[in-house]
Design a protein around this motif. Structure first.
Motif, PDB file in Angstrom:
ATOM      1  N   GLY A   1       0.795  -1.231   0.000  1.00  0.00           N
ATOM      2  CA  GLY A   1       0.000   0.000   0.000  1.00  0.00           C
ATOM      3  C   GLY A   1       0.817   1.264   0.000  1.00  0.00           C
ATOM      4  N   ASN A   2       2.144   1.137  -0.181  1.00  0.00           N
ATOM      5  CA  ASN A   2       2.990   2.327  -0.225  1.00  0.00           C
ATOM      6  C   ASN A   2       2.920   2.979  -1.602  1.00  0.00           C
ATOM      7  OD1 ASN A   2       4.142   2.008   2.446  1.00  0.00           O
ATOM      8  ND2 ASN A   2       5.297   0.281   1.597  1.00  0.00           N
ATOM      9  N   ASN A   3       2.889   4.342  -1.615  1.00  0.00           N
ATOM     10  CA  ASN A   3       2.930   5.083  -2.878  1.00  0.00           C
ATOM     11  C   ASN A   3       4.314   4.987  -3.480  1.00  0.00           C
ATOM     12  OD1 ASN A   3       0.282   5.851  -2.548  1.00  0.00           O
ATOM     13  ND2 ASN A   3       0.768   7.934  -1.870  1.00  0.00           N
ATOM     14  N   LEU A   4       4.368   4.676  -4.760  1.00  0.00           N
ATOM     15  CA  LEU A   4       5.642   4.555  -5.462  1.00  0.00           C
ATOM     16  C   LEU A   4       5.859   5.812  -6.306  1.00  0.00           C
ATOM     17  CD1 LEU A   4       5.380   0.832  -6.605  1.00  0.00           C
ATOM     18  CD2 LEU A   4       6.468   1.768  -4.537  1.00  0.00           C
ATOM     19  N   SER A   5       6.739   6.691  -5.867  1.00  0.00           N
ATOM     20  CA  SER A   5       6.984   7.929  -6.596  1.00  0.00           C
ATOM     21  C   SER A   5       7.856   7.650  -7.812  1.00  0.00           C
ATOM     22  CB  SER A   5       7.660   8.961  -5.685  1.00  0.00           C
ATOM     23  OG  SER A   5       8.905   8.472  -5.234  1.00  0.00           O
ATOM     24  N   GLY A   6       7.820   8.586  -8.735  1.00  0.00           N
ATOM     25  CA  GLY A   6       8.639   8.442  -9.936  1.00  0.00           C
ATOM     26  C   GLY A   6       8.149   7.364 -10.869  1.00  0.00           C
ATOM     27  N   ARG A   7       6.896   6.978 -10.776  1.00  0.00           N
ATOM     28  CA  ARG A   7       6.330   5.936 -11.645  1.00  0.00           C
ATOM     29  C   ARG A   7       5.217   6.554 -12.496  1.00  0.00           C
ATOM     30  NH1 ARG A   7       7.452   0.672  -9.332  1.00  0.00           N
ATOM     31  NH2 ARG A   7       9.252   0.993  -7.980  1.00  0.00           N
ATOM     32  N   PRO A   8       5.521   7.360 -13.525  1.00  0.00           N
ATOM     33  CA  PRO A   8       4.458   7.946 -14.349  1.00  0.00           C
ATOM     34  C   PRO A   8       3.632   6.874 -15.023  1.00  0.00           C
ATOM     35  CG  PRO A   8       6.577   8.157 -15.447  1.00  0.00           C
ATOM     36  CD  PRO A   8       6.869   7.646 -14.068  1.00  0.00           C
ATOM     37  N   VAL A   9       2.366   7.201 -15.193  1.00  0.00           N
ATOM     38  CA  VAL A   9       1.470   6.253 -15.840  1.00  0.00           C
ATOM     39  C   VAL A   9       1.283   6.650 -17.296  1.00  0.00           C
ATOM     40  CG1 VAL A   9       0.292   5.772 -13.679  1.00  0.00           C
ATOM     41  CG2 VAL A   9      -0.612   7.542 -15.216  1.00  0.00           C
ATOM     42  N   THR A  10       0.775   5.758 -18.050  1.00  0.00           N
ATOM     43  CA  THR A  10       0.429   6.017 -19.443  1.00  0.00           C
ATOM     44  C   THR A  10      -1.080   6.191 -19.527  1.00  0.00           C
ATOM     45  OG1 THR A  10       2.293   4.705 -20.249  1.00  0.00           O
ATOM     46  CG2 THR A  10       0.467   5.100 -21.781  1.00  0.00           C
ATOM     47  N   TRP A  11      -1.486   7.370 -20.099  1.00  0.00           N
ATOM     48  CA  TRP A  11      -2.909   7.689 -20.181  1.00  0.00           C
ATOM     49  C   TRP A  11      -3.417   7.393 -21.591  1.00  0.00           C
ATOM     50  CZ3 TRP A  11      -5.424   9.147 -15.801  1.00  0.00           C
ATOM     51  CH2 TRP A  11      -4.664   9.674 -14.750  1.00  0.00           C
TER      52      TRP A  11
ATOM     53  N   VAL B   1     -14.785  12.035 -27.897  1.00  0.00           N
ATOM     54  CA  VAL B   1     -15.528  12.440 -26.703  1.00  0.00           C
ATOM     55  C   VAL B   1     -14.595  13.129 -25.711  1.00  0.00           C
ATOM     56  CG1 VAL B   1     -16.877  11.626 -24.729  1.00  0.00           C
ATOM     57  CG2 VAL B   1     -17.213  10.619 -26.993  1.00  0.00           C
ATOM     58  N   ALA B   2     -13.447  12.497 -25.447  1.00  0.00           N
ATOM     59  CA  ALA B   2     -12.516  13.058 -24.472  1.00  0.00           C
ATOM     60  C   ALA B   2     -11.096  12.669 -24.844  1.00  0.00           C
ATOM     61  CB  ALA B   2     -12.848  12.554 -23.069  1.00  0.00           C
ATOM     62  N   THR B   3     -10.198  13.624 -24.685  1.00  0.00           N
ATOM     63  CA  THR B   3      -8.771  13.362 -24.863  1.00  0.00           C
ATOM     64  C   THR B   3      -8.091  13.547 -23.535  1.00  0.00           C
ATOM     65  OG1 THR B   3      -8.290  15.647 -25.462  1.00  0.00           O
ATOM     66  CG2 THR B   3      -8.835  14.134 -27.266  1.00  0.00           C
TER      67      THR B   3
ATOM     68  N   ILE C   1       0.151  14.137 -19.125  1.00  0.00           N
ATOM     69  CA  ILE C   1       0.200  14.423 -17.680  1.00  0.00           C
ATOM     70  C   ILE C   1      -1.194  14.377 -17.059  1.00  0.00           C
ATOM     71  CG2 ILE C   1       2.315  15.778 -17.821  1.00  0.00           C
ATOM     72  CD1 ILE C   1       0.603  18.294 -17.733  1.00  0.00           C
ATOM     73  N   GLY C   2      -2.157  13.814 -17.792  1.00  0.00           N
ATOM     74  CA  GLY C   2      -3.458  13.547 -17.204  1.00  0.00           C
ATOM     75  C   GLY C   2      -4.461  14.668 -17.295  1.00  0.00           C
ATOM     76  N   ILE C   3      -4.253  15.656 -18.192  1.00  0.00           N
ATOM     77  CA  ILE C   3      -5.252  16.710 -18.354  1.00  0.00           C
ATOM     78  C   ILE C   3      -6.324  16.215 -19.323  1.00  0.00           C
ATOM     79  CG2 ILE C   3      -5.705  19.051 -19.138  1.00  0.00           C
ATOM     80  CD1 ILE C   3      -2.880  19.779 -18.331  1.00  0.00           C
ATOM     81  N   LEU C   4      -7.532  16.092 -18.797  1.00  0.00           N
ATOM     82  CA  LEU C   4      -8.652  15.591 -19.570  1.00  0.00           C
ATOM     83  C   LEU C   4      -9.378  16.770 -20.223  1.00  0.00           C
ATOM     84  CD1 LEU C   4     -10.656  13.215 -20.261  1.00  0.00           C
ATOM     85  CD2 LEU C   4     -11.896  13.913 -18.215  1.00  0.00           C
ATOM     86  N   THR C   5      -9.655  16.680 -21.511  1.00  0.00           N
ATOM     87  CA  THR C   5     -10.399  17.698 -22.237  1.00  0.00           C
ATOM     88  C   THR C   5     -11.678  17.091 -22.784  1.00  0.00           C
ATOM     89  OG1 THR C   5      -8.363  18.862 -22.857  1.00  0.00           O
ATOM     90  CG2 THR C   5     -10.349  19.360 -24.132  1.00  0.00           C
ATOM     91  N   ALA C   6     -12.804  17.728 -22.421  1.00  0.00           N
ATOM     92  CA  ALA C   6     -14.097  17.254 -22.915  1.00  0.00           C
ATOM     93  C   ALA C   6     -14.296  17.797 -24.321  1.00  0.00           C
ATOM     94  CB  ALA C   6     -15.206  17.719 -21.989  1.00  0.00           C
ATOM     95  N   VAL C   7     -14.241  16.887 -25.317  1.00  0.00           N
ATOM     96  CA  VAL C   7     -14.266  17.300 -26.722  1.00  0.00           C
ATOM     97  C   VAL C   7     -15.686  17.328 -27.263  1.00  0.00           C
ATOM     98  CG1 VAL C   7     -13.469  16.759 -29.048  1.00  0.00           C
ATOM     99  CG2 VAL C   7     -11.939  16.436 -27.075  1.00  0.00           C
TER     100      VAL C   7
END
Length: 851
Positions: free
Chosen positions: A154-164, A171-173, A177-183
């Motif tokens: 349950g520890n947070n693992l820093s430095g592990r970017p995710v792929t979005w 509909v949405a992009t 870095i995880g910025i969601l835009t409602a298209v």
């Protein structure tokens, strides 16, 4: 790992028992202990993980062995690692991971080494957590998604970017870095993945929202300040948003979907609704307080604002009864023909409130005065003064004035005597034409004045006793009064006499050649230089002025064509022209690079007339608040009634004489249309030389308000090398804008009924302007011309919600508004450009409470 360590220890114990039993069964007797042939290390390889909780550990076991592979006991084992930054190994063989990497751990016994490879790796991801876990978003809006990668503990693992990724880009992009835009409207699934682990977010895109304001900064709005609105649903470009505050449309400076900025307009104090409209629709209004700068003044108190920013939005506080204020706008420019169109607006109206319009149409009108004989004389004189400024600069740069110093006369020269004759060069307007000459004879020889008469004049004093008497009286007045009036208040006009003709006299040359030129008299710096054969061939080399002459026998005090009318005009012209000689002498002696600005030179020449008239004709003091007077008092009444027998009898030497008539008569156009006339000269399309007396009144105010005496102030102006308003400001010790504004206030409020005299900024202490103009209004000879008790008539405003335009506000001029407030209601004063355009940076506001 603890279980592995226990098994290893048991194994060691068992081996030790075997060794002991073997030894007991062996033959007795001394023998050499066997050498260590190898070292066995277990486990043979190991992978450790390092994570937020630190690095894992493993217990290594090292067994020294004989050449036959049998274990040896009692041997010393030393542990080591070739990568101490990756793992740490204890003396007992406990290996602990420090950072990701690879290391070789060795166990050494005697000369033998055993080794094992240890790999340290980051703890693997166990789960990806995304916030929010689901959302609904209006089309066109954005939302930042956040993702956290955690291990199995349950520890947070820093430095592990995710792929979005998005399942439906229409509909949405989603950005890296995880910025969601409602298209577009619909549903989409957003996935965040790492190391084979992933989590999804369900997104619903709804129709675009209307603009919603969630925050206003600052929380209290001040006109002129920059305001930021935050919220959602704003259009991304400035042009797609409409902003209103209390129903007033406001330009937007910048726009994003979540923020708008604008400059707060001038609206009345109190709560105001702010509303934003886009193509989607009209947003809900939010209410914020507005605080306008309040000008709370006592009766007679004034405030002069020195910037356009401070002038454009002010408020008079509410009072229980009607109060009156004088509001005045000024144009601070020093460039004569700079015109600014302004308007003064009242309280911000509700949509149903009427806006009452006061004042003239918002169009410029060329202002001029009738071209009277006096106006024509002054126009020509002013034009000559501008030529003289050019000539002065030319003579200064050529060294002509220094040449005069080198040719200084060794001894004084005997002045001419009555009857002497001389040839003069007519140097109006040229200093180089030696062919235009005339002969003249001395008709008066006094202690300071020599008067010459052109021998070709139509009317000769030798045959006209009246003219002869007037020549004599001019000379006597100058010797008795005027020379000292100039010397004591400006400087000695004979200061450079030793460098010119060195005879201790001012020469007054009256020639008919000047008649018809427009100029009544003139002085030239040409005469301040030695004559040469080129550019100064027409120098008469002395302190001289030249004047027109009468041409008709008989009497008519109202026409300068007759001797008495000419004397009436010329009496004060003499002191005016000699003041110019004093100014030239001072500027040359003080090595000034330029002559005084023409408007100020003429305005202060009017002061030469005034200081002489006040002392010698009226007998009134500086700051005496002198009014119109009567014939018996020899006051201004006599200046306007030249044929009055009592006036003539009271001063037979100097009467009839203009006295102060020109000052108060010829400033009248300025007072009737104060926004149109400047002290800095006659503007384009103007005529009448109103500026002579406008400049006179400006200097009179400055002396009365900031000077210690006429003499001190006027002498400082004359002896300075500065010019124009810079000269006045330096002598007064007050900024130009403050002088111009206070002068304008005093022109209207000096001796204002009921105002009192507690505020020196509002006074012209030497003259009672209101009494003088009331006297002219009541005088049968002048009431038709001066048809109101006072010439200045401010725009009278009686409605709280109003608009008062004033086009064509000229440099150095004033626009007056008199406002009556509504009981219990604050009064907004919005000074701006015409048609609600931004206020010019040149415009300033002044305010006085008058009841």
């Amino acid at each position: 790992m603890a279980l592995n360590r226990t098994r290893s220890l048991r194994r060691v114990a068992t081996l030790s028992s075997v060794v002991v039993l073997g030894m007991l069964g062996a033959c007795s007797g001394p023998s050499e202990p066997p050498a260590v042939a190898s070292v066995a290390v277990t486990p043979l390889t190991s992978t450790l993980y390092i994570g937020p909780g630190g690095g894992q550990s493993v217990q290594m076991t090292a067994t020294p062995q004989r050449d036959n592979g049998r274990a040896l006991t009692g041997r010393v084992v030393t542990w080591a690692t070739n990568a101490p930054a990756v793992v740490n190994v204890s003396a007992m063989g406990l290996v602990t991971a420090l950072t990701a990497g690879s290391a070789t751990v060795t166990a050494t016994s005697e000369t033998q080494i055993g080794s094992v490879t240890v790999t340290v790796a980051p703890v693997p991801a166990a789960v990806v957590v995304v916030t929010p876990s689901s959302l609904s978003l209006g089309q066109g809006l954005t939302q930042q998604l956040s993702a956290v990668v955690r291990d199995s503990a349950g520890n947070n693992l820093s430095g592990r970017p995710v792929t979005w990724t998005s399942s439906a880009l229409s509909v949405a992009t989603v950005s890296t870095i995880g910025i969601l835009t409602a298209v577009g409207q619909g549903e989409a699934v957003i996935t965040a993945a790492r190391e084979g682990r992933s989590t999804t977010v369900a997104v619903t895109v709804t129709p675009p929202p209307g603009p919603t304001i969630s925050g206003v900064s600052p929380t209290t709005l001040v006109p002129g300040g920059v305001v930021t609105l935050t919220g959602v649903g704003f259009a991304p470009s400035v042009s797609e948003n409409t902003l209103q505050i209390r129903g007033v449309s406001v330009p937007i400076q910048s726009a994003t979907p979540t923020a708008l900025t604008f400059e707060m307009p001038c609206i009345s104090s109190g709560n105001a609704g702010i509303q934003v409209t886009t193509a989607v629709g009209q947003g809900t209004a939010v209410t914020v307080p507005v605080a306008v700068t309040t000008r709370a003044l006592a009766v007679g108190e004034s405030v002069v604002l020195t910037s356009a920013a401070a002038s454009q939005c002010n408020e008079i506080p509410a009072a229980g009864t009607n109060t009156k204020y004088l509001v005045m706008a000024t144009n601070s420019s020093l460039a004569l023909n700079t015109l600014v169109d302004i308007e003064l607006a009242g309280n911000t109206p509700a949509l149903t409130d009427p806006v009452v319009r006061f004042g003239s149409p918002a169009t410029r009108v060329a202002r001029s005065t009738p071209r009277t004989a006096e106006a024509i004389h002054e126009e020509a004189h002013a034009a000559h003064m501008e030529r003289e400024r050019i000539l002065f600069a030319s003579l200064r740069s050529s060294g002509a004035f220094d040449e005069a110093r080198r040719s200084r006369r060794a001894n004084a020269v005997a002045p001419p005597v009555l009857g002497d004759r001389r040839l003069f060069y007519y140097n109006f307007p040229s200093c180089s034409d030696s062919t235009n000459t005339f002969g003249a004879k001395v008709v008066y020889a006094g202690t300071r004045a020599i008067i010459w008469e052109d021998t070709l004049n139509t009317l000769q004093s030798s045959v006209d006793a009246g003219l002869a008497g007037y020549y004599t009286r001019l000379g006597q007045i100058f010797d008795t009064d005027q020379y000292d009036a100039v010397k004591d208040n400006f400087g000695d006009p004979l200061r450079r006499d030793a460098l010119t003709d060195n005879d201790g006299r001012i020469h007054m040359v009256f020639t008919q050649k000047l008649n018809g030129t427009g100029a009544a008299a003139y002085v030239t710096s040409c005469d301040m230089t030695p004559r040469n054969t080129t550019n100064r061939a027409a120098s008469n080399n002395g302190e001289l002025f030249y004047g027109t002459v009468p041409t008709s026998a008989g009497a008519n005090v109202n026409s300068s064509a007759f001797a008495d009318g000419w004397f009436y005009f010329m009496g004060r012209t003499v002191v005016h022209e000699v003041k110019h000689i004093a100014s030239l002498s001072a500027r040359i002696a003080n090595a000034s690079p330029a002559f005084e600005a023409g408007w100020l030179e003429e305005g202060t020449a009017r002061h030469a007339e005034e200081v002489w008239v006040r002392a010698a004709m009226h007998g009134v003091a500086w700051k005496g608040n002198t009014g119109y007077g009567t014939a018996a008092s020899n006051g201004l009444f006599c200046d306007f009634n030249p044929a009055n027998a009592t006036c003539l009898a009271n001063d037979p030497l100097r009467r009839p004489g203009y006295g102060m008539r020109r000052q108060f008569n010829e400033i009248r156009p300025k007072m009737l249309e104060p926004w149109a006339w400047s002290p800095y000269g006659d503007g384009t399309g103007q005529s009448g030389s109103v500026f002579y007396n406008t400049a006179w009144s400006l200097v009179r105010y400055a002396i009365d308000r900031y000077g210690t005496s006429d003499a001190a102030f006027l002498t400082a102006l004359t002896q300075s090398t500065a010019t124009g308003m810079a000269n006045i400001s330096a002598v007064a010790g007050v900024p130009t804008e403050q002088i111009i504004a206070n002068w304008g206030l005093a022109l209207y409020l000096d001796d204002f009924p009921g105002l009192g005299n507690s505020n020196p900024d509002l006074q012209i202490a030497t003259w009672n302007f209101r009494n003088i103009y009331a006297g002219l209004n009541a005088d049968p000879l002048w009431s038709a011309r001066f048809n109101t008790p006072y010439p200045i008539a401010p725009t009278n405003i009686t409605s709280a919600t109003f608009l008062a335009p004033r086009p064509g506000l000229r440099a150095g001029s004033h626009a007056y508004f008199e406002i009556t407030t509504t009981p219990g209601q604050a009064q907004l004063l919005h000074l701006r450009g015409s048609n609600n355009t931004p206020l010019s940076s040149l415009v300033r506001l002044a305010l006085v409470r008058i009841n």
